[in-house]
Design a protein around this motif. Structure first.
Motif: not given
Length: 245
Positions: A10-15, A49-67
């Motif tokens: 459910g990832v949302h990103t605003h620029i 870019r959202t995965i790398m947090r070069l841009w920040q998600a405004s909503q939702g989750q990004v999980l790597f290896n469950g974290q």
């Protein structure tokens, strides 16, 4: 399907004032190469870019290896073993090939400390790197710069590679070499999320595929199934893989 190494829920990103990602759900299975396809402007690069947090998600989750990676900065994400090859390659034009690779090798302070076995493996994948070892990176051809950009991401073992349109603007012969190198990378069981517009490349490399449209994932499944279904290709992408062989 293998367990997911990377998950977006459910990832949302605003620029600025623009709402680019509209609830992206994406699973990237461990040890596989997942293609991220879609028309121009669908949100593919924004997703990386959202995965790398070069841009920040405004909503939702990004999980790597469950974290969750919500509290991590970009350097912290790189420390997890995630490497990003942007569309513009991001090489240092005034530095040599050797210096570019050394900068990317976090555990080496000098060339002598580079992993010799891994370096020779990279030379096997991309022989031009050895030939132009002391050459300024800015003077390389487009294909050679792309090889250098990917090699920088691979100079140390990574758990996940994010690669944005590696074949863009390359001659067909160079694209074939790139496919061979990425197939070799797949055999090393490195997990890859690859954005690509060349559908022949997608067909040759992809294990899984996610198709984006208007900031959402509108299809996910096996790459082989999409490659065989021209009607689905037309519906999702507006063209068929068969026309791009």
């Amino acid at each position: 399907m293998s367990a997911s190494l990377l998950s977006l829920k459910g990832v949302h990103t605003h620029i600025g004032a623009y709402h680019i990602l509209h609830g992206v759900d994406l699973e990237v299975p461990q040890g596989q190469l997942t293609m991220l396809l879609g028309r121009n402007g669908a949100g593919k690069t924004t997703t990386l870019r959202t995965i790398m947090r070069l841009w920040q998600a405004s909503q939702g989750q990004v999980l790597f290896n469950g974290q969750s990676m919500a509290r991590l900065g970009t350097p912290d994400i790189a420390q997890l073993g995630i490497a990003y090859v942007p569309e513009n390659m991001g090489i240092f034009a005034d530095l040599t090939v050797r210096e570019n690779l050394l900068l990317a090798a976090r555990k080496a302070r000098s060339v002598d400390e580079l992993d010799t076995q891994r370096l020779e493996w990279l030379f096997g994948l991309f022989p031009a790197l050895k030939k132009f070892w002391l050459y300024p990176a800015g003077k390389l051809s487009g294909g050679q710069k792309q090889m250098l950009a990917i090699s920088r991401a691979m100079i140390e073992p990574r758990r996940l590679l994010l690669i944005d349109e590696p074949s863009k603007g390359l001659a067909p012969a160079i694209v074939r070499n790139l496919i061979e190198a990425l197939n070799e990378l797949k055999r090393s069981e490195t997990t890859v999320l690859l954005v690509e517009q060349n559908f022949a490349v997608a067909k040759a490399l992809g294990d899984r595929v996610a198709v984006m449209d208007d900031g959402r994932v509108v299809h996910a499944g096996a790459m082989a199934e999409l490659a065989e279904d021209e009607g689905l290709q037309q519906k999702l992408l507006g063209l068929s893989l068969g026309a791009h062989q």
